[in-house]
Design an enzyme around this catalytic site. Structure first.
Site, PDB file in Angstrom:
ATOM      1  N   SER A 219     -53.461  -9.820 -11.826  1.00  0.00           N
ATOM      2  CA  SER A 219     -52.043  -9.667 -11.508  1.00  0.00           C
ATOM      3  C   SER A 219     -51.892  -8.859 -10.218  1.00  0.00           C
ATOM      4  O   SER A 219     -52.448  -9.243  -9.192  1.00  0.00           O
ATOM      5  CB  SER A 219     -51.308  -9.034 -12.691  1.00  0.00           C
ATOM      6  OG  SER A 219     -49.907  -9.094 -12.527  1.00  0.00           O
ATOM      7  N   GLU A 343     -48.485 -18.875 -17.328  1.00  0.00           N
ATOM      8  CA  GLU A 343     -48.237 -17.539 -16.780  1.00  0.00           C
ATOM      9  C   GLU A 343     -46.791 -17.080 -17.031  1.00  0.00           C
ATOM     10  O   GLU A 343     -46.523 -15.914 -17.287  1.00  0.00           O
ATOM     11  CB  GLU A 343     -48.481 -17.535 -15.265  1.00  0.00           C
ATOM     12  CG  GLU A 343     -49.872 -17.879 -14.816  1.00  0.00           C
ATOM     13  CD  GLU A 343     -50.804 -16.690 -14.763  1.00  0.00           C
ATOM     14  OE1 GLU A 343     -50.403 -15.601 -15.214  1.00  0.00           O
ATOM     15  OE2 GLU A 343     -51.936 -16.867 -14.266  1.00  0.00           O
ATOM     16  N   HIS A 408     -49.601 -14.883 -18.963  1.00  0.00           N
ATOM     17  CA  HIS A 408     -50.106 -13.934 -17.965  1.00  0.00           C
ATOM     18  C   HIS A 408     -50.870 -12.817 -18.671  1.00  0.00           C
ATOM     19  O   HIS A 408     -50.329 -12.139 -19.547  1.00  0.00           O
ATOM     20  CB  HIS A 408     -48.913 -13.368 -17.194  1.00  0.00           C
ATOM     21  CG  HIS A 408     -49.257 -12.530 -16.015  1.00  0.00           C
ATOM     22  ND1 HIS A 408     -49.902 -13.036 -14.908  1.00  0.00           N
ATOM     23  CD2 HIS A 408     -49.022 -11.208 -15.751  1.00  0.00           C
ATOM     24  CE1 HIS A 408     -50.048 -12.068 -14.009  1.00  0.00           C
ATOM     25  NE2 HIS A 408     -49.534 -10.960 -14.502  1.00  0.00           N
TER      26      HIS A 408
END
Length: 500
Positions: A219, A343, A408
């Protein structure tokens, strides 16, 4: 059942190590680590300072190397850096809190945490080990090392073939102030560089190889890892990069007028001042007051909105990474880059039934998948070795609500080997995916020999070499789609929906 007795631990590594390897001399001081019973073949050194506390006049300043502080009791996680908070409900707050931060927070937060195999006379280590240096995510507003799903002790317990270092670094206004009175807009990115320098200078004392450090992030950590190669093209220190769900294009505050800092200064009683006086005034505001003002302003939804993420200062972050790559200003080292199939589930408000497939797909593509795709195209354009993946795993103990899927961060429990620890046991297929991806095979082979590329061998499937990614070929590795462990597919399944 593994058993372990300190009586049988001997000296096998550099002379900087004591008999059991739990006393290590570093530039920060003499570290006293520990071994616990849940991972009896892993040495742990927690809360290791790599820079001086960024407090007082060092708030918002580049990190300063940590002076030798004598004996350091490295047995507990250090506080994470000051966290921006919100009151929104997400899958992480509602369903999978193991991704969230544990413990306290502090402005004194520039610490590393190190996990290394124990020293064993019955099977002595013959050569230095590859090192994973991990940058946690958190949207540049929060995040840090103390997170249950991302603690690698059981991982190293099983493999005994690598070292993991996880850093804290400054976030939100403390890491990315972009104030008029500052020379350096992004001290949080400079924290990351300082942690890398510390690892280079000290990792040999833990049995690690300073020439085989893989910088890995997810991330915001993946974006940091990606941009790092552009910031330090001639002296990257690290030998390879792994960017999970992050790319250079995710960086980029548009606050060219430095107005966000000035606005926040006004909220804490430092308004109407010239640049240097404003900076001095904010440095005298308590960290908690500053963080509370920023967070509560965001929660209230007041306009104008303000935020603090890396600013493209063209030193540590860049507005056009592709142009920089074409001009040769990028580290010539290989990288793994990839994203997850869903995600978007990590970025939408949590509801029982979710926002619907169209909203999830749109968020997946626009927020993560397409920026990652753009970075991969840039690397292809200038001929940098790049290995691409997509993760599609949907396991009930990681994704307890149907619409979460491969959201995610959901690959991290499989990479860190913590997938079985919460909400029920893992399936045999889940273990197989974990072992295929993580350090025992593809990730470790890459860190061990970056120029050779990731590869794995199993008795069932034989030898598999992950090919370098090329546009318009079936060279993206798809993990855990349906009942398929891994298969090569075209990247067009993602790229065809990207407009840039």
């Amino acid at each position: 059942m593994l058993t372990f007795s300190l009586a049988f631990v001997g000296l096998i590594l550099p002379t900087a190590l004591c008999n059991d390897g739990l006393i290590v001399q570093t530039t920060s001081g003499e570290l006293h680590g520990f071994i616990n019973q849940s991972a009896p073949l892993v040495r742990q050194f927690l809360g290791v300072p790599y820079a001086e506390p960024p407090i007082g006049n060092l708030r918002f300043a580049p990190p300063q190397a940590k002076a030798n502080g004598g004996v350091i009791n490295a047995t507990a996680f250090a506080p994470v850096c000051m966290q921006q908070f919100s009151n929104s409900s997400t899958i992480y707050t509602a369903q999978v809190p193991q991704f969230l931060i544990n413990g306290g927070q502090s402005e004194d937060c520039l610490y590393l945490h190190i996990w290394a195999p124990a020293l064993k006379t019955e099977s002595p280590q013959e050569q230095a080990l590859p090192v994973f240096l991990y940058i946690p995510g958190g949207g540049f507003t929060s995040g840090g090392a103390n997170s249950l799903y991302k603690i690698p002790d059981k991982w190293i317990q099983r493999t005994q073939s690598h070292i993991v270092v996880v850093m804290n670094y400054r976030v939100n206004v403390f890491g990315y102030p972009n104030a008029k009175g500052l020379i350096d807009a992004n001290p949080g990115l400079l924290d990351q560089r300082k942690a890398i320098e510390w690892t280079r200078d000290n990792i040999a004392a833990f049995g690690g190889d300073p020439k085989r450090i893989t910088l890995w992030g997810q991330s915001a950590g993946g974006a940091s890892t990606s941009i790092y190669g552009y910031a330090w093209p001639d002296d990257p220190i690290v030998s390879s990069l792994i960017c999970d769900s992050g790319a250079a294009g995710l960086l980029g505050s548009g606050d060219n007028g430095h107005t966000n800092f000035t606005f926040l200064a006004g909220l804490v009683g430092c308004g109407g001042l010239d640049a240097q006086t404003e900076l001095s005034c904010v440095r005298n505001v308590s960290a908690a007051t500053l963080e509370n003002a920023l967070s509560n302003y965001g929660i209230n939804g007041t306009k104008p909105a303000i935020s603090f993420t890396p600013f493209p200062d063209n030193k540590t972050a860049f507005s056009n990474a592709t142009d920089r790559a074409v001009k040769g200003f990028v580290a010539k080292i290989p990288a793994i880059l990839g994203s997850n199939a869903n995600e978007g589930a990590g970025f939408v408000p949590y509801t029982t039934n979710g926002p619907g497939a169209a909203a999830l797909f749109s968020a997946t593509e626009s927020i993560i998948a397409c920026p990652v795709s753009k970075e991969i195209r840039t690397r292809n354009l200038v001929g940098l070795p790049t290995y691409r993946y997509q993760y599609a795993g949907n396991f009930s103990n990681i994704s307890p609500v149907d619409w979460m899927g491969a959201y995610h961060s959901s690959e991290l429990p499989l990479l860190f080997g913590t997938h079985y620890e919460f909400r029920g046991p893992s399936t045999s297929f889940e273990y197989n995916v974990s072992h295929a991806m993580e350090v025992t095979t593809l990730w470790l082979s890459f860190a061990s020999n970056p120029t050779g590329g990731p590869a794995r061998w199993t008795a069932e499937e034989g030898y598999f070499a992950w090919p370098e990614y090329q546009q318009n070929t079936s060279s993206m590795l798809l993990f855990a789609s349906g009942d398929s462990l891994q298969r090569l597919v075209p990247g067009q399944r993602i790229d065809g929906n990207c407009t840039k």
